[in-house]
Design an enzyme around this catalytic site. Structure first.
Site, PDB file in Angstrom:
ATOM      1  N   ASP A   1      42.294  41.464  43.161  1.00  0.00           N
ATOM      2  CA  ASP A   1      41.594  41.451  44.463  1.00  0.00           C
ATOM      3  C   ASP A   1      40.367  40.537  44.422  1.00  0.00           C
ATOM      4  O   ASP A   1      39.816  40.190  45.467  1.00  0.00           O
ATOM      5  CB  ASP A   1      41.191  42.874  44.877  1.00  0.00           C
ATOM      6  CG  ASP A   1      40.256  43.576  43.896  1.00  0.00           C
ATOM      7  OD1 ASP A   1      39.958  43.017  42.820  1.00  0.00           O
ATOM      8  OD2 ASP A   1      39.820  44.702  44.207  1.00  0.00           O
ATOM      9  N   GLU A   2      39.936  40.135  43.204  1.00  0.00           N
ATOM     10  CA  GLU A   2      38.714  39.321  43.104  1.00  0.00           C
ATOM     11  C   GLU A   2      38.881  37.943  43.729  1.00  0.00           C
ATOM     12  O   GLU A   2      37.895  37.263  44.000  1.00  0.00           O
ATOM     13  CB  GLU A   2      38.284  39.187  41.635  1.00  0.00           C
ATOM     14  CG  GLU A   2      37.975  40.526  41.012  1.00  0.00           C
ATOM     15  CD  GLU A   2      37.088  40.456  39.774  1.00  0.00           C
ATOM     16  OE1 GLU A   2      36.538  39.395  39.490  1.00  0.00           O
ATOM     17  OE2 GLU A   2      36.969  41.497  39.109  1.00  0.00           O
TER      18      GLU A   2
ATOM     19  N   TYR B   1      36.481  33.368  36.469  1.00  0.00           N
ATOM     20  CA  TYR B   1      37.714  34.163  36.328  1.00  0.00           C
ATOM     21  C   TYR B   1      38.472  34.212  37.647  1.00  0.00           C
ATOM     22  O   TYR B   1      39.659  33.876  37.710  1.00  0.00           O
ATOM     23  CB  TYR B   1      37.379  35.589  35.859  1.00  0.00           C
ATOM     24  CG  TYR B   1      38.506  36.580  36.085  1.00  0.00           C
ATOM     25  CD1 TYR B   1      39.694  36.493  35.373  1.00  0.00           C
ATOM     26  CD2 TYR B   1      38.386  37.610  37.027  1.00  0.00           C
ATOM     27  CE1 TYR B   1      40.741  37.385  35.592  1.00  0.00           C
ATOM     28  CE2 TYR B   1      39.417  38.511  37.250  1.00  0.00           C
ATOM     29  CZ  TYR B   1      40.600  38.397  36.534  1.00  0.00           C
ATOM     30  OH  TYR B   1      41.629  39.267  36.748  1.00  0.00           O
TER      31      TYR B   1
ATOM     32  N   LYS C   1      42.157  32.673  38.776  1.00  0.00           N
ATOM     33  CA  LYS C   1      43.265  33.499  39.288  1.00  0.00           C
ATOM     34  C   LYS C   1      43.671  33.011  40.683  1.00  0.00           C
ATOM     35  O   LYS C   1      44.853  32.961  41.016  1.00  0.00           O
ATOM     36  CB  LYS C   1      42.868  34.981  39.342  1.00  0.00           C
ATOM     37  CG  LYS C   1      42.681  35.666  37.999  1.00  0.00           C
ATOM     38  CD  LYS C   1      43.936  35.734  37.138  1.00  0.00           C
ATOM     39  CE  LYS C   1      44.985  36.681  37.670  1.00  0.00           C
ATOM     40  NZ  LYS C   1      46.118  36.833  36.708  1.00  0.00           N
TER      41      LYS C   1
END
Ligand code: NAD
Ligand code: DAU
Length: 348
Positions: free
Chosen positions: A131-132, A155, A159
């Site tokens: 969800d980030e 990060y 992603k």
């Protein structure tokens, strides 16, 4: 059918491997893992003797190796979890995250495409994401599958890039993919660099509990076995070229979660009420710290019939019990490299 699961020796991957090996005896499961600091074959001791389980040590960043592997095994399905996964490490080593999370994912996509692009029938590439990628919420609202991508850490940027490549291979080459974006997991086998296992380990050892900033950051926590079940549902029943958000309907401010953890730990360790709380230390904030994540999991709930089955109180209690019963596991993963990382990150 041969299924490749990448990152199967890690936290979530090991629960996914276990579920697929035991629930689907007709599949041959191949766990491909580089065994980085986060990969640990001790997570799969109960699975390693099974006839439909195979472990391959290897790195998704090595294109020639991936090409050879796909040529030999002709995987019909891929469930891709291998990644560098810790936000704090990405702040110090962003390139490592680009290599594994973006280029490693592309190596897998390229070989899956090479094998099957003349006939995609019955094939699936499942990319596990976070969800980030959606960035941060304010104090209200939820992430849906339509939320714009606004990653804030190296990060989450890596992603997000990998999600875009997966989607682009679907649009450009017709590669049959599915992506899921999940909230914070917790449970057994979680590496003690992440909030919950780090704090459990520190409470056991009477070490300070380093809460970033004022502790008023919010995460949506999901028990890892519920995530593994969601992955099973999405792999088997999810639509092609679709995205599913997965969440726990379970928001906690960090400081409230830490207080709950301290209270349960005092009970279980037979320590005086309030003793673990005294270990809380507010430390310098994480740069670019996302304020709040919260998932709207309506789509996976309505289309695939998935919802979390473990309450947070129950899940947290099971998690603490697991760490208290698996002190050897903790001792092994916190020796060596971990000590160096800890000193650098927390200056202690
Ligand atoms: P983890 O760090 O515990 O495990 C990652 C695994 O990948 C390890 O076993 C490691 O050895 C392996 N790996 C790393 N680099 C590799 C490489 N180059 N080649 C082959 N293997 C490699 O991670 P996790 O928390 O289990 O997360 C798994 C996946 O789920 C990741 O893609 C992560 O982005 C995603 N995710 C995690 C969470 C969470 O809360 N932990 C939530 C949502 C999504
Ligand atoms: O939301 C999904 C993501 O959840 C996954 O994609 C990531 O792989 C996973 O690591 C996790 O990311 P977070 O950054 O949210 O998790 P972490 O456990 O590192 O931190 C949770 C919260 O606790 C966050 O607000 C930062 C805070 N924190 C963390 C650590 C390690 C502290 O206050 N102190 C700490 O020492």
């Amino acid at each position: 059918m041969k299924i490749l699961i990448t990152g199967g020796a890690g936290f979530i991957g090991s629960h996914v491997v276990r579920r697929f090996v035991f629930n689907y005896p007709d599949y041959q499961i191949y766990n491909l893992d580089a065994l980085t600091y986060a990969g640990n074959l001790e997570n799969l001791r109960d699975v390693e003797g099974e006839a439909n389980y195979n472990f391959i040590k290897g790195n998704i960043n090595h294109a020639d190796f991936i090409k050879e592997l796909f040529g030999i095994h002709r995987f019909a399905g891929v469930i891709h979890l291998a990644a560098e996964s810790h936000v704090d490490r990405s702040i110090n080593e962003p390139l490592e995250f680009a290599r594994t999370n973006i280029l490693g994912t592309m190596n897998l996509l390229n070989e899956f495409k090479r094998l099957w692009s003349s006939n995609w029938e019955g094939k699936k590439f499942y990319h596990i994401s976070t969800d980030e990628v959606y960035g941060s919420l304010g104090s209200t609202g939820f992430f849906t599958e339509e939320s714009p991508y606004e990653p804030n850490s190296p990060y989450s940027a890596s992603k997000a890039a990998s999600d875009h490549f997966v989607r682009a291979y679907g649009e450009t080459y017709g590669l049959p993919y599915v992506i899921s974006n999940c909230s914070n997991n917790y449970g057994p086998n979680h590496f003690p660099e992440k909030l919950i296992p780090l704090f459990i380990n520190n409470i056991i050892n009477n070490k300070p509990l380093p809460v970033y900033g004022d502790g008023n950051y919010t995460r949506d926590w999901l028990y890892v076995e519920d995530h593994a079940r969601a992955i099973d549902f999405v792999f088997h029943k999810g639509g092609c070229m679709e995205t599913y958000n997965i969440g726990g309907f379970n928001e906690w401010k960090n400081i409230d979660l830490v207080m709950e953890l301290c209270s349960q730990m005092d009970n279980k360790l037979g320590r005086a009420k309030g003793s673990s709380e005294k270990l809380i230390t507010f430390v310098k904030d994480r740069p670019g710290h996302d304020l709040r994540y919260a998932i709207d999991a309506t789509k996976i709930n309505e289309e695939l019939g998935w919802s979390p089955s473990v309450t947070f109180e129950e899940g947290l209690s099971k998690t603490i019990d697991w760490y208290l019963e698996n002190t050897d596991w903790l001792a092994h993963v916190t020796s060596g490299e971990y000590t160096k990382y800890y000193k650098k990150q927390y200056h202690s």
